[in-house]
Enzyme design. Structure first.
Site, PDB file in Angstrom:
ATOM      1  N   LYS A 136      33.572  46.553  44.792  1.00 43.55           N
ATOM      2  CA  LYS A 136      33.342  45.992  43.452  1.00 43.55           C
ATOM      3  C   LYS A 136      33.998  44.620  43.370  1.00 43.55           C
ATOM      4  O   LYS A 136      35.213  44.490  43.309  1.00 43.55           O
ATOM      5  CB  LYS A 136      33.931  46.897  42.362  1.00 43.55           C
ATOM      6  CG  LYS A 136      33.474  46.430  40.990  1.00 43.55           C
ATOM      7  CD  LYS A 136      34.446  46.712  39.882  1.00 43.55           C
ATOM      8  CE  LYS A 136      35.513  45.689  39.691  1.00 43.55           C
ATOM      9  NZ  LYS A 136      35.092  44.346  39.248  1.00 43.55           N
TER      10      LYS A 136
ATOM     11  N   CYS B 143      47.690  34.061  45.411  1.00 50.54           N
ATOM     12  CA  CYS B 143      48.843  34.961  45.316  1.00 50.54           C
ATOM     13  C   CYS B 143      49.995  34.477  46.193  1.00 50.54           C
ATOM     14  O   CYS B 143      51.140  34.814  45.954  1.00 50.54           O
ATOM     15  CB  CYS B 143      48.444  36.387  45.664  1.00 50.54           C
ATOM     16  SG  CYS B 143      47.458  36.508  47.133  1.00 50.54           S
TER      17      CYS B 143
ATOM     18  N   GLU C   8      54.122  34.906  37.276  1.00 47.52           N
ATOM     19  CA  GLU C   8      53.045  34.305  38.065  1.00 47.52           C
ATOM     20  C   GLU C   8      52.136  33.495  37.133  1.00 47.52           C
ATOM     21  O   GLU C   8      51.478  34.060  36.262  1.00 47.52           O
ATOM     22  CB  GLU C   8      52.243  35.405  38.772  1.00 47.52           C
ATOM     23  CG  GLU C   8      51.183  34.840  39.708  1.00 47.52           C
ATOM     24  CD  GLU C   8      50.433  35.914  40.483  1.00 47.52           C
ATOM     25  OE1 GLU C   8      50.006  36.908  39.882  1.00 47.52           O
ATOM     26  OE2 GLU C   8      50.268  35.742  41.708  1.00 47.52           O
TER      27      GLU C   8
HETATM   28  P1  NDP Z   1      42.791  41.751  37.469  1.00 45.69           P
HETATM   29  O1  NDP Z   1      43.894  42.405  38.157  1.00 45.69           O
HETATM   30  O2  NDP Z   1      42.399  42.208  36.113  1.00 45.69           O
HETATM   31  O3  NDP Z   1      41.435  41.793  38.347  1.00 45.69           O
HETATM   32  C1  NDP Z   1      41.337  42.073  39.723  1.00 45.69           C
HETATM   33  C2  NDP Z   1      40.167  43.036  39.970  1.00 45.69           C
HETATM   34  O4  NDP Z   1      40.464  44.301  39.368  1.00 45.69           O
HETATM   35  C3  NDP Z   1      38.833  42.597  39.369  1.00 45.69           C
HETATM   36  O5  NDP Z   1      37.779  43.014  40.197  1.00 45.69           O
HETATM   37  C4  NDP Z   1      38.829  43.366  38.058  1.00 45.69           C
HETATM   38  O6  NDP Z   1      37.534  43.543  37.516  1.00 45.69           O
HETATM   39  C5  NDP Z   1      39.406  44.686  38.512  1.00 45.69           C
HETATM   40  N1  NDP Z   1      39.946  45.525  37.438  1.00 45.69           N
HETATM   41  C6  NDP Z   1      40.371  45.151  36.205  1.00 45.69           C
HETATM   42  N2  NDP Z   1      40.779  46.242  35.496  1.00 45.69           N
HETATM   43  C7  NDP Z   1      40.598  47.317  36.294  1.00 45.69           C
HETATM   44  C8  NDP Z   1      40.824  48.706  36.127  1.00 45.69           C
HETATM   45  N3  NDP Z   1      41.319  49.209  35.015  1.00 45.69           N
HETATM   46  N4  NDP Z   1      40.535  49.531  37.160  1.00 45.69           N
HETATM   47  C9  NDP Z   1      40.046  49.049  38.313  1.00 45.69           C
HETATM   48  N5  NDP Z   1      39.789  47.724  38.522  1.00 45.69           N
HETATM   49  C10 NDP Z   1      40.077  46.868  37.534  1.00 45.69           C
HETATM   50  O7  NDP Z   1      43.113  40.202  37.439  1.00 45.69           O
HETATM   51  P2  NDP Z   1      42.522  39.114  36.422  1.00 45.69           P
HETATM   52  O8  NDP Z   1      41.245  38.646  36.955  1.00 45.69           O
HETATM   53  O9  NDP Z   1      42.503  39.629  35.005  1.00 45.69           O
HETATM   54  O10 NDP Z   1      43.617  37.985  36.507  1.00 45.69           O
HETATM   55  C11 NDP Z   1      44.773  38.061  35.690  1.00 45.69           C
HETATM   56  C12 NDP Z   1      45.990  37.604  36.445  1.00 45.69           C
HETATM   57  O11 NDP Z   1      46.203  38.447  37.568  1.00 45.69           O
HETATM   58  C13 NDP Z   1      45.890  36.222  37.049  1.00 45.69           C
HETATM   59  O12 NDP Z   1      46.157  35.228  36.148  1.00 45.69           O
HETATM   60  C14 NDP Z   1      46.914  36.329  38.153  1.00 45.69           C
HETATM   61  O13 NDP Z   1      48.203  36.130  37.629  1.00 45.69           O
HETATM   62  C15 NDP Z   1      46.754  37.740  38.631  1.00 45.69           C
HETATM   63  N6  NDP Z   1      45.877  37.827  39.811  1.00 45.69           N
HETATM   64  C16 NDP Z   1      46.447  37.890  41.023  1.00 45.69           C
HETATM   65  C17 NDP Z   1      45.656  37.927  42.147  1.00 45.69           C
HETATM   66  C18 NDP Z   1      46.251  37.982  43.497  1.00 45.69           C
HETATM   67  O14 NDP Z   1      45.581  37.736  44.485  1.00 45.69           O
HETATM   68  N7  NDP Z   1      47.511  38.339  43.598  1.00 45.69           N
HETATM   69  C19 NDP Z   1      44.198  37.866  42.089  1.00 45.69           C
HETATM   70  C20 NDP Z   1      43.685  37.828  40.737  1.00 45.69           C
HETATM   71  C21 NDP Z   1      44.523  37.806  39.667  1.00 45.69           C
HETATM   72  P3  NDP Z   1      36.852  42.471  36.508  1.00 45.69           P
HETATM   73  O15 NDP Z   1      37.667  41.238  36.542  1.00 45.69           O
HETATM   74  O16 NDP Z   1      35.523  42.307  37.059  1.00 45.69           O
HETATM   75  O17 NDP Z   1      36.834  43.102  35.163  1.00 45.69           O
END
Ligand code: NDP
Length: 464
Positions: free
Chosen positions: A160, A269, A367
């Site tokens: 996903k 990250c 972060e």
């Molecule tokens: P999320 O953790 O929400 O998203 C990462 C993935 O998880 C996406 O595919 C998202 O789906 C999915 N997801 C969201 N909620 C759920 C759930 N309840 N169960 C299973 N999967 C889920 O990150 P965000 O995109 O909201 O980003 C927010 C913050 O997170 C950023 O500003 C950053 O600080 C951090 N981040 C860190 C990353 C890293 O590599 N360490 C990568 C991305 C974000 P969808 O978005 O499609 O709804």
């Protein structure tokens, strides 16, 4: 409502213009259930494909990615706003991880262990259906880091992608099918995290989850996985330190510091978003850093000399800006200088350097996931290590020094999964990658990547 339409649709937006350019159907829970069923049905035959044939198929998928590299890179530029050169590297990384994984299929060796009364051997058994949930910051490489080794080890995968960036993953699945990967072995299902992602977490037939994203959501994924004792690999947030000692090549440390944090507009990250500088060279370092930051070319990602593109979304821009308000910075932190960024449409943000003499302020501890870096002075080696480790995260970091003993001492003392000395390198497909503390659990990539997608089975054969 049909299975295909129950999750609604999502308009994919070009972050450099803010304009939607295509619409993608989102999977709901019924579509996830159907995909998991197909993956479970495809598993026994895929597991039983002879190792050399599985390796050959994966090499074909890698070749298909390579032949489509420009197209994949274009999709990444459009949906994620990455500069073209970066996007091409990312598609190349997907190809390389697939090739590296293909080479591991026939070398995934078990043990033969000396025991009394017989022989004892171990097998690496695939787990079954693996659920992979990827973020929007590096959609292609992060997909590859799980899909390559999971398939190589004999599992089937349901992936996903993040809602914001589904296109490269969809194209990857198409290429894999065209290259001959059997139906059901790799499926890509765009969908909302709290719907499709959540269903992958809950589905009893998904035997392992690989989640990359925020620590907050990762914690929920781990808790959900506990219900069925699913295996998890978590790659979560970071707040990595770039430690610059007075004995380092200060010019080089300052010239490269922007690469260490502003790559992908800081949405990385591994971003070295806290620069810790020995107090005796703090002011000189800032003098050298300023032209380096002002020289970062923030531009239309399609322009050949762009080094940094826009942020992913309006919401992310707002979130990043929220760290720089007077209220958030507090009395002690202040913006020292910024680089430049285009005006107008698109989610642009200037590279920003914040002086943070107090390392506990919000911008230096949370972060940001944007092009914002803090600079904090330290007194000596012990002080540097103390500040670096005063974080709930532990993903990566850099150490700048000419003293080899110090480089090794500090590398061992800093609590992080990936460190580089006199460079900002984090991810190579041939070396392990992952975090400690709240940055995650488990390792991806490297020579042992397939182990994370298998369980060890021990078999004793009596010779008496
Ligand atoms: P999320 O953790 O929400 O998203 C990462 C993935 O998880 C996406 O595919 C998202 O789906 C999915 N997801 C969201 N909620 C759920 C759930 N309840 N169960 C299973 N999967 C889920 O990150 P965000 O995109 O909201 O980003 C927010 C913050 O997170 C950023 O500003 C950053 O600080 C951090 N981040 C860190 C990353 C890293 O590599 N360490 C990568 C991305 C974000 P969808 O978005 O499609 O709804």
């Amino acid at each position: 409502m049909s299975e295909q339409h129950e999750g609604g649709t999502h308009d994919v937006v070009d972050p450099s213009t803010g304009v939607a350019f295509t619409t993608v159907e989102m999977a709901g829970t019924a579509a996830v259930d159907a995909a998991v069923e197909r993956a479970a049905a495809a598993f026994p035959a895929w597991r039983d494909v002879a190792p050399a044939d599985r390796a050959r198929l994966l090499r074909r998928v890698a070749a298909a990615v390579d032949a489509d590299l420009d197209h994949l890179a274009d999709l990444e530029v459009r949906e994620a706003g990455h500069p073209t050169a970066n996007a091409r590297w990312e598609a190349g990384n997907l190809r390389d991880v697939l090739e590296y994984s293909a080479a591991a299929v026939e070398r995934h060796l078990g043990d033969q262990i000396p025991v009394a009364g017989g022989i004892d051997v171990t097998f690496h058994e695939p787990l079954g259906v693996v659920g992979v949930i990827t973020p929007w910051n590096f959609p292609m490489p992060i997909a590859g880091w799980s899909v390559g080794p999971a398939l190589a080890a004999g599992n089937t995968v349901v992936l996903k992608p993040a809602e914001l960036t589904p296109l490269t993953s969809l194209r990857f699945a198409e290429l894999a099918r065209e290259a001959g990967l059997p139906e059901g072995v790799l499926q890509v299902l765009p969908g909302r995290g709290d719907v499709a992602g959540q269903r992958l977490v809950e589905h009893p037939a998904v035997r392992k989850l690989v989640f990359t994203g925020s620590t907050a959501v990762g914690r929920g994924v781990m808790a959900g996985a506990a219900r069925h004792v699913k295996r998890v690999t978590l790659e979560l947030g970071g707040k990595s330190a770039n430690i610059v000692f007075a004995d380092s090549d200060l010019e080089r440390a300052a010239a490269t510091a922007p690469d260490g944090v502003f790559d992908n507009a800081g949405q990385d990250c591994c971003a070295r978003s806290r620069i810790l500088v020995q107090r005796s060279v703090h002011d000189r370092f800032l003098e050298l850093l300023e032209p380096a930051v002002k020289g970062v070319r923030v531009a239309d990602p399609r322009s050949p000399d762009a080094q940094m593109g826009p942020l992913i979304s309006a919401a992310q821009r707002e979130r990043v800006a929220g760290f720089l308000t007077e209220e958030s910075l507090g009395a002690s932190a202040e913006v020292a200088f910024t680089g430049t960024a285009p005006e107008g449409a698109g989610f642009w943000f200037r590279p920003t350097v914040v002086l943070a003499p107090d390392p506990r302020v919000r911008v230096a501890t949370e972060e940001v996931f944007g092009p914002v870096v803090t600079v904090t002075p330290f007194d000596d080696e012990a002080d540097a290590v103390r500040i670096a480790n005063d974080s709930r995260y532990g993903l990566s970091g850099s150490i700048w020094t000419r003293d080899l003993g110090r480089a090794l001492r500090v590398s061992r003392a800093v609590e992080a999964g990936n460190l580089s000395v006199n460079s900002h390198s984090s991810v190579r497909y041939g070396t392990p990658f992952g975090g400690v503390k709240e940055s995650g659990l488990g390792r991806e990539l490297g020579p042992h990547a397939l182990d994370a997608f298998t369980d060890v089975k021990n078999v004793f054969i009596s010779t008496t």
